[in-house]
Design a protein around this motif. Sequence first.
Motif, short mmCIF file in Angstrom:
data_model
loop_
_atom_site.label_atom_id
_atom_site.label_comp_id
_atom_site.label_asym_id
_atom_site.label_seq_id
_atom_site.Cartn_x
_atom_site.Cartn_y
_atom_site.Cartn_z
N MET A 1 -10.83 -6.82 -16.54
CA MET A 1 -10.23 -6.03 -15.87
C MET A 1 -9.42 -6.57 -14.74
SD MET A 1 -10.98 -3.08 -17.35
CE MET A 1 -10.88 -1.46 -16.19
N PRO A 2 -8.41 -6.83 -14.44
CA PRO A 2 -7.64 -7.43 -13.12
C PRO A 2 -8.28 -6.70 -12.06
CG PRO A 2 -6.13 -6.05 -14.29
CD PRO A 2 -7.31 -5.60 -15.04
N SER A 3 -7.99 -7.54 -11.06
CA SER A 3 -8.21 -6.92 -9.59
C SER A 3 -6.81 -6.46 -9.13
CB SER A 3 -8.52 -8.13 -8.70
OG SER A 3 -7.52 -9.31 -8.61
N GLY A 4 -7.34 -5.63 -7.88
CA GLY A 4 -6.08 -4.88 -7.50
C GLY A 4 -5.16 -3.91 -8.51
N GLU B 1 -9.11 6.70 1.48
CA GLU B 1 -8.18 7.43 0.93
C GLU B 1 -6.77 6.36 0.76
OE1 GLU B 1 -5.02 11.16 1.54
OE2 GLU B 1 -6.91 10.84 2.95
N LEU B 2 -6.29 6.04 -0.31
CA LEU B 2 -5.37 5.20 -0.37
C LEU B 2 -4.01 5.93 0.17
CD1 LEU B 2 -5.53 3.40 -3.87
CD2 LEU B 2 -5.78 2.22 -1.60
N ARG B 3 -3.22 5.03 0.78
CA ARG B 3 -2.11 5.42 1.41
C ARG B 3 -1.02 4.17 1.35
NH1 ARG B 3 -3.60 8.77 6.97
NH2 ARG B 3 -4.95 10.21 6.21
N GLY C 1 -6.70 -3.43 3.64
CA GLY C 1 -6.19 -2.50 3.06
C GLY C 1 -6.42 -2.91 1.67
N TYR C 2 -5.58 -2.29 0.75
CA TYR C 2 -5.52 -2.59 -0.74
C TYR C 2 -4.20 -3.64 -0.95
CZ TYR C 2 -6.52 -1.32 -5.44
OH TYR C 2 -7.19 -1.48 -6.60
N LYS D 1 -0.14 -9.11 -1.21
CA LYS D 1 -0.18 -8.92 0.14
C LYS D 1 -1.14 -7.74 0.65
CE LYS D 1 2.00 -8.58 4.40
NZ LYS D 1 3.49 -8.62 5.02
N ARG D 2 -2.13 -7.79 1.28
CA ARG D 2 -3.13 -6.61 1.51
C ARG D 2 -2.45 -5.71 2.83
NH1 ARG D 2 -9.32 -8.09 1.25
NH2 ARG D 2 -9.22 -5.76 1.87
N GLY D 3 -2.60 -4.47 2.78
CA GLY D 3 -2.44 -3.58 3.71
C GLY D 3 -3.46 -3.54 4.86
N ASP D 4 -3.54 -2.56 5.77
CA ASP D 4 -4.56 -2.45 6.91
C ASP D 4 -5.39 -1.30 6.46
OD1 ASP D 4 -2.92 -4.56 8.01
OD2 ASP D 4 -1.66 -3.04 9.12
N GLN D 5 -6.44 -1.06 7.02
CA GLN D 5 -7.26 -0.06 7.00
C GLN D 5 -7.16 0.70 8.55
OE1 GLN D 5 -11.28 -0.38 5.41
NE2 GLN D 5 -12.30 0.96 6.83
N LEU D 6 -6.80 2.28 8.19
CA LEU D 6 -6.52 2.59 9.18
C LEU D 6 -7.67 3.57 9.65
CD1 LEU D 6 -3.05 4.17 8.21
CD2 LEU D 6 -3.72 1.97 9.63
#
Length: 294
Positions: free
Chosen positions: A160-163, A195-197, A247-248, A254-259
């Motif tokens: 399984m690939p990551s992300g 929750e993914l956004r 984030g994801y 490139k990763r997002g942020d965690q809110l």
Amino acid sequence: MQQLRNYYAILGVSKDATAEEIKKSFRKLARQYHPDVNPGDKTAEEKFKSINEAYDILSDETKRADYDRVRFGKTKRRPPRPQPRPSRNGNTNSSSYSRESEFWRFQDYNPGSTKRAKVVNPSRSARDVEAKLNIPLEKAYRGGRERIRLEDGRSLEVDMPSGMIDGQKIRLKGQGLQGGDLYLKITITPHAFFELRGSDIACRVPVTPSEAILGGSVEVPTIDGLVKMTVPKGVRPGQRLRLANKGYPDASGKRGDQLVEIQIAIPSEISEEEMALYQQIREKEQFNPRQHWL
């Protein structure tokens, strides 16, 4: 069904609840009883397991229908599925056949659950099939080698690939019908805490009244594990803080942020000493949130 528990009661919904109502109730209860929120609480841990078990059954249309049939003796009437129609020469119509007429069944990671796998290209002797694979957010993020089990008895190891993201397909060459390929369509299951956004991950973190007023460092769960987050003095309920690059990952990596949304938790029980201190604060405090009402 191995155990005929009242899954509707466990999730606090009626037997006529919609899929959205079931999902909403699951998310609310899962956040309340999540082990990260209740460390060391065995009662909360068992409740959390029951909530996930109930959601696994009631969120799947097929499993819910089977459960209702056993528990209530009947199920809601659903519109019939379109059936393949034979052509004049007796062969199955290809457009109907590719959509509904031949199925495998694929068992996903949730115990006892199944998802249908449909034929993608029935015109070839070697036929490709597609199966839905439900995986938790952490597994979608990390990837890695996993063993999956098909209901025809085969067990396969998959890299399984990551992300991974919702709707992504993983091709297993030669694992379809008669030498065709098997395509696993990824579905990320709802998480109890995250929750993914897009590429951001949202969550809610409770703090005590003193932490909200005085600020300080608190531990926050991320998909990488616990991290320290600084809560500013005088943080407000509903205020969102940002953990950069937690984030994801997007398509480019490139990763997002965690809110992090702040919730102020009020203790249900406090000691006599704490009560006395709160009483002293009340006698001395000058802040009045209702002073401009009149």
